[in-house]
Design a protein around this motif. Structure first.
Motif, short mmCIF file in Angstrom:
data_model
loop_
_atom_site.label_atom_id
_atom_site.label_comp_id
_atom_site.label_asym_id
_atom_site.label_seq_id
_atom_site.Cartn_x
_atom_site.Cartn_y
_atom_site.Cartn_z
N PRO A 36 0.81 -1.22 0.00
CA PRO A 36 0.00 0.00 0.00
C PRO A 36 0.84 1.27 0.00
N PHE A 37 2.04 1.20 0.60
CA PHE A 37 2.87 2.38 0.76
C PHE A 37 3.94 2.51 -0.30
N ALA A 38 4.25 1.44 -0.99
CA ALA A 38 5.38 1.42 -1.93
C ALA A 38 4.94 1.46 -3.38
N ILE A 39 3.68 1.83 -3.64
CA ILE A 39 3.26 1.96 -5.03
C ILE A 39 4.10 3.03 -5.73
N VAL A 40 4.35 2.82 -7.01
CA VAL A 40 5.15 3.78 -7.77
C VAL A 40 4.29 4.71 -8.60
N ASP A 41 3.01 4.39 -8.75
CA ASP A 41 2.09 5.26 -9.47
C ASP A 41 0.67 4.86 -9.11
N GLY A 42 -0.30 5.68 -9.48
CA GLY A 42 -1.67 5.32 -9.21
C GLY A 42 -2.65 6.41 -9.60
N ILE A 43 -3.95 6.05 -9.58
CA ILE A 43 -5.04 6.98 -9.85
C ILE A 43 -6.14 6.72 -8.83
N ASN A 44 -6.79 7.79 -8.35
CA ASN A 44 -7.88 7.59 -7.40
C ASN A 44 -9.23 7.84 -8.05
N GLU A 45 -10.29 7.67 -7.27
CA GLU A 45 -11.64 7.73 -7.80
C GLU A 45 -12.02 9.12 -8.31
N PRO A 50 10.44 21.94 9.10
CA PRO A 50 10.66 21.47 10.47
C PRO A 50 9.60 22.02 11.43
N GLY A 51 9.12 21.13 12.28
CA GLY A 51 8.09 21.51 13.23
C GLY A 51 6.70 21.11 12.82
N LYS A 52 6.51 20.85 11.53
CA LYS A 52 5.21 20.38 11.06
C LYS A 52 5.17 18.86 11.07
N PRO A 53 3.99 18.24 10.93
CA PRO A 53 3.90 16.78 10.95
C PRO A 53 4.81 16.16 9.89
N ASP A 54 5.47 15.05 10.23
CA ASP A 54 6.41 14.40 9.34
C ASP A 54 5.69 13.61 8.25
N LEU A 55 6.31 13.58 7.08
CA LEU A 55 5.83 12.78 5.96
C LEU A 55 7.03 12.19 5.24
N ASN A 56 7.08 10.87 5.17
CA ASN A 56 8.15 10.18 4.46
C ASN A 56 8.04 10.49 2.97
N ILE A 57 9.14 10.85 2.36
CA ILE A 57 9.12 11.25 0.95
C ILE A 57 8.57 10.16 0.04
N LEU A 58 8.74 8.90 0.45
CA LEU A 58 8.28 7.79 -0.38
C LEU A 58 6.80 7.48 -0.20
N ASN A 59 6.18 8.03 0.82
CA ASN A 59 4.76 7.78 1.06
C ASN A 59 3.86 8.86 0.48
N ILE A 60 4.45 9.79 -0.25
CA ILE A 60 3.67 10.88 -0.82
C ILE A 60 2.61 10.35 -1.78
N GLY A 61 2.96 9.37 -2.61
CA GLY A 61 1.99 8.83 -3.56
C GLY A 61 0.77 8.28 -2.86
N ARG A 62 0.97 7.42 -1.87
CA ARG A 62 -0.16 6.87 -1.13
C ARG A 62 -0.95 7.94 -0.41
N PHE A 63 -0.25 8.87 0.22
CA PHE A 63 -0.89 9.94 0.98
C PHE A 63 -1.81 10.78 0.09
N LEU A 64 -1.32 11.21 -1.07
CA LEU A 64 -2.11 12.08 -1.94
C LEU A 64 -3.27 11.34 -2.60
N LEU A 65 -3.06 10.11 -3.01
CA LEU A 65 -4.16 9.35 -3.61
C LEU A 65 -5.28 9.13 -2.60
N ASP A 66 -4.92 8.95 -1.34
CA ASP A 66 -5.93 8.76 -0.29
C ASP A 66 -6.69 10.04 0.01
N LYS A 67 -5.99 11.19 0.00
CA LYS A 67 -6.55 12.40 0.60
C LYS A 67 -6.94 13.51 -0.37
N ALA A 68 -6.37 13.53 -1.58
CA ALA A 68 -6.56 14.68 -2.46
C ALA A 68 -7.52 14.36 -3.60
N ALA A 69 -8.38 15.34 -3.92
CA ALA A 69 -9.34 15.18 -5.02
C ALA A 69 -8.85 15.82 -6.31
#
Length: 396
Positions: free
Chosen positions: A142-151, A174-193
């Protein structure tokens, strides 16, 4: 169909990843099913997984490639957007690691999505072959996808970038919530329209590179992203601990677009130019697939040694005569002749590699191609082992 229920603690033990739950001792459960689609191709559907993005960190990293041999160095990938379509070639050293289509279902504010993954890109990936897709790969996907499309029709694609000259990203906010650079794909597909919403989200996090490929090639790599929807396209890069966003950049390879002139060890200059010159032909899913065929076969130099290649093809380096291959002089007769010869040599070497089943020269090729249709919210998929077949995967 086989069903797995594996806790995040078991995942930590097996892969040395820290999927910790901030502020509590609760165990998160990852649940899903997978099935075999064809030889070397699996389809996985997840109904639940740990979405604690900020604390997913590892000293070795998701894409460690720790056990890759010297002859398997080098990786690439090409992305291009035209009209309603986004094409992507996944280029890594040839091997027998399984290809996987990764579905996630909508849940608790999470958008459903579908993307792709190759088991050779994870820790101990050489052991996760087409015949032996196991629990470790399953829980990481779920976290290591290299590409994707959401609904919503949002497409996110990641390509590697060399970080030797610029340095690894240690923190963008610095000081804001951490986000692993490699999890950006999963994060954005889950949360962004939308693509704009996705790009704006990145400013709310402290993005850092929690892994280092120096063990593999003594250079260090990061990633940059193409983010697109039916209206907009963005390229997002991480340069000197800043998020560098460029709108309407519609071609992406492995060459920094936010650094003037790129970097000496950048890869993909000719692929960038070929796709730029020909992207207008991609007016359908079928035509986009044909465009991606134009940048199939490439080969890297030994990246442990100087000088680093300007070209994907061997025999052309930044010190080649007084005429290195850069975008400004790509179309000179001399450079066209160099690239033609290098391309012929690479194609011949690749054909021999495929014939013998060995990879003595470190050749990397396009293992799979995805063509995303942002209106239909699906993508077509093809792979080397099944050259006559194409599959279409949509949102579940």
């Amino acid at each position: 169909m086989k069903k797995f229920i594996v806790t995040s603690i078991a995942l930590v033990a097996s892969l040395a990843l820290a999927f910790t739950i901030a502020g509590c001792g609760e165990q998160k459960v990852q649940e899903g099913v997978y099935k075999k689609v064809a030889d070397g191709l699996y389809e996985v559907t997840y109904s639940d997984y740990d979405v604690n993005y900020g604390n997913q960190k590892s000293e070795e990293g998701v894409f460690s490639l720790k056990n890759y041999s010297k002859t398997r160095n080098g990786a690439g990938c090409s992305s291009v957007r035209n009209d309603n379509y986004v094409g992507r070639n996944f280029d890594v050293p040839y091997g027998d690691s399984a290809e996987v289509i990764v579905h996630t279902t909508a849940k608790d504010g999470r958008y459903a999505s579908v993307g792709s993954f190759n088991c050779g890109m994870i820790l101990d990936g050489d052991n996760l072959t087409k015949k032996e897709l196991g629990d470790a790969a399953f829980n990481l996907m779920p976290f290591a996808i290299v590409d994707g499309i959401n609904e919503k029709g949002l497409v996110v694609e990641s390509n590697v970038t060399p970080a030797k000259d610029i340095g690894l990203t240690t923190g963008t906010n610095p000081g804001k919530p951490d986000l692993n650079i490699l999890n950006i794909g999963r994060f954005l597909l889950d949360k962004a329209a939308t693509a704009k919403e996705a790009v704006d989200m990145l400013d709310q996090y402290n993005i850092s590179n929690t892994w280092d490929w120096a063990q593999m090639n003594k250079v260090g790599y990061e990633v940059h992203y193409m983010i697109a929807d039916s209206q907009d396209t963005y390229v997002v890069e991480f340069i000197n601990n800043k998020v560098v966003v460029q709108k309407d950049k519609q071609v992406l390879t492995n060459y920094y677009l936010g650094v003037e002139g790129g970097t000496d060890n950048g890869m993909g200059i000719e692929r960038l130019q070929i796709l730029t010159d020909n992207k207008s032909m991609a007016t359908s899913s079928e035509n986009m697939a044909k465009l991606m065929e134009k940048v199939y076969y490439t080969k890297t130099s030994d990246v442990n040694l100087e000088p680093y290649c300007y070209s994907d093809h061997f025999g052309i380096t930044k010190d080649d005569a007084d005429n290195p291959i850069v975008l400004s002089n790509y179309n000179t007769p001399e450079n066209k002749a160099k690239l033609k010869k290098a391309g012929e040599e690479t194609a011949a070497a690749t054909a021999e590699m495929l014939k013998t089943g060995t990879n003595p020269d470190g050749i990397w090729i396009t293992l799979h191609t995805c063509v995303f249709d942002m209106k239909a919210c699906n993508f077509t998929f093809s792979m080397k082992e099944h050259p006559e077949k194409t599959w279409t995967f949509g949102i579940k």
